[in-house]
Design an enzyme around this catalytic site. Sequence first.
Site, PDB file in Angstrom:
ATOM      1  N   GLY A  16      68.951 103.871  30.687  1.00  0.00           N
ATOM      2  CA  GLY A  16      69.891 104.782  30.041  1.00  0.00           C
ATOM      3  C   GLY A  16      71.089 104.033  29.491  1.00  0.00           C
ATOM      4  O   GLY A  16      71.582 103.087  30.107  1.00  0.00           O
ATOM      5  N   ARG A  77      62.293 103.437  26.683  1.00  0.00           N
ATOM      6  CA  ARG A  77      61.400 103.374  27.840  1.00  0.00           C
ATOM      7  C   ARG A  77      60.251 102.423  27.524  1.00  0.00           C
ATOM      8  O   ARG A  77      59.839 102.299  26.363  1.00  0.00           O
ATOM      9  CB  ARG A  77      60.867 104.759  28.175  1.00  0.00           C
ATOM     10  N   ASP A 108      69.164 100.371  37.965  1.00  0.00           N
ATOM     11  CA  ASP A 108      68.251  99.999  39.037  1.00  0.00           C
ATOM     12  C   ASP A 108      66.831  99.759  38.538  1.00  0.00           C
ATOM     13  O   ASP A 108      66.172  98.803  38.945  1.00  0.00           O
ATOM     14  CB  ASP A 108      68.248 101.099  40.103  1.00  0.00           C
ATOM     15  N   THR A 130      75.308 101.469  34.513  1.00  0.00           N
ATOM     16  CA  THR A 130      74.808 102.832  34.619  1.00  0.00           C
ATOM     17  C   THR A 130      75.974 103.747  34.956  1.00  0.00           C
ATOM     18  O   THR A 130      76.811 103.401  35.798  1.00  0.00           O
ATOM     19  CB  THR A 130      73.719 102.975  35.702  1.00  0.00           C
ATOM     20  N   ASP A 132      75.875 106.311  36.622  1.00  0.00           N
ATOM     21  CA  ASP A 132      75.656 106.970  37.911  1.00  0.00           C
ATOM     22  C   ASP A 132      76.272 106.237  39.102  1.00  0.00           C
ATOM     23  O   ASP A 132      76.405 106.824  40.178  1.00  0.00           O
ATOM     24  CB  ASP A 132      74.154 107.151  38.172  1.00  0.00           C
ATOM     25  N   ASP A 134      74.908 104.245  40.976  1.00  0.00           N
ATOM     26  CA  ASP A 134      73.921 104.326  42.054  1.00  0.00           C
ATOM     27  C   ASP A 134      73.188 103.013  42.297  1.00  0.00           C
ATOM     28  O   ASP A 134      71.993 103.007  42.615  1.00  0.00           O
ATOM     29  CB  ASP A 134      72.916 105.441  41.782  1.00  0.00           C
ATOM     30  N   ARG A 176      72.046 111.655  38.354  1.00  0.00           N
ATOM     31  CA  ARG A 176      70.705 111.567  38.951  1.00  0.00           C
ATOM     32  C   ARG A 176      70.759 112.032  40.403  1.00  0.00           C
ATOM     33  O   ARG A 176      71.181 113.137  40.696  1.00  0.00           O
ATOM     34  CB  ARG A 176      70.136 110.152  38.839  1.00  0.00           C
TER      35      ARG A 176
END
Length: 326
Positions: A16, A77, A108, A130, A132, A134, A176
């Site tokens: 992303g 992707r 990740d 990212t 996020d 995360d 997410r």
Amino acid sequence: MAENKIKKIGVLTSGGDAPGMNAAIRAVVRTALFHDVDVIGIRKGYNGLINGEIKEMHSKDVSNVMNLGGTILHTARCPEMMTEEGLDKAAAIYKILSLDALVVIGGDGSFRGMQSLAERGVNCIGIPATIDLDMNSTEYTIGFDTAVNTGMDALNKLRDTSSSHERCSVVEVMGRDAGYIAVWCAMVGGAEDVMFPEEKEIIDSKKVIQQILENRSIGKRHNLIVVAEGVGGTQKLAQDIQNITGIQTRATILGHLQRGGSPTAVDRMHASMMGYHAVKAILSGEENKVVAFNGGKYELLDLEKAMTMEKHLDHEIYDVIKILAI
């Protein structure tokens, strides 16, 4: 691997998009060129590596890009990276291009791709990017600050209209399966409550509705509830609140709005420093490393170690949100 043996490196953005990726690309390109190292830009992430979508990067190619959201190298992707054949082809292209290292800017999933390429002789240096936040190996990831500021701006505007109409606003933010964006947005946006994955077993819609009823009993005429993407059910929660309390309730899902926009100063700074450190690591002979920001300092972590580390959201933040919402 001595510094004067490094002749050419590649750089790609994967997964992303995140605000600040362009600042990282700029730092990688210009730091490398400063040290007389050629840079190959790989378009569309791993997909571009496999399909040979490349271009030589010059200083002018990264002029006036720091203020841009998204990524000038684009991202996509790549299902082929989930196959042995695809991974073998990616590693083969790396060798055909005579690259000494590959800088991967992503999250990740992108780093898992790095692991597989490293097993095939590709020297990978990762930069965490990212919104996020995360990624367990680092306390900061490029794009997070911009995403939170975008969320905060939206919450400010929604609070204005909620207050005017004495409504409740339920706002879903991205992230997410992690709640970092949600709790930060709730804190800086002055939300009355927040629902996030790390606490989903003890924070449910019944407790949120009970809080709204208690707020109304003490004279509060509008409420702002933040819901993390990983919790979901935002539309249903809004409907339940309205049905049970009688308070007009509106649901707003910010979605990919938080992925775009001009990066903040914080994201530009971290991205620039991480890009610089990534190239310096390559010049110093480092192999298969991750650039991380921990304890207020930039550091290099072994890729395998980075992928096995653990990080937990500080639940005290939720306690503070509840105290400050009184």
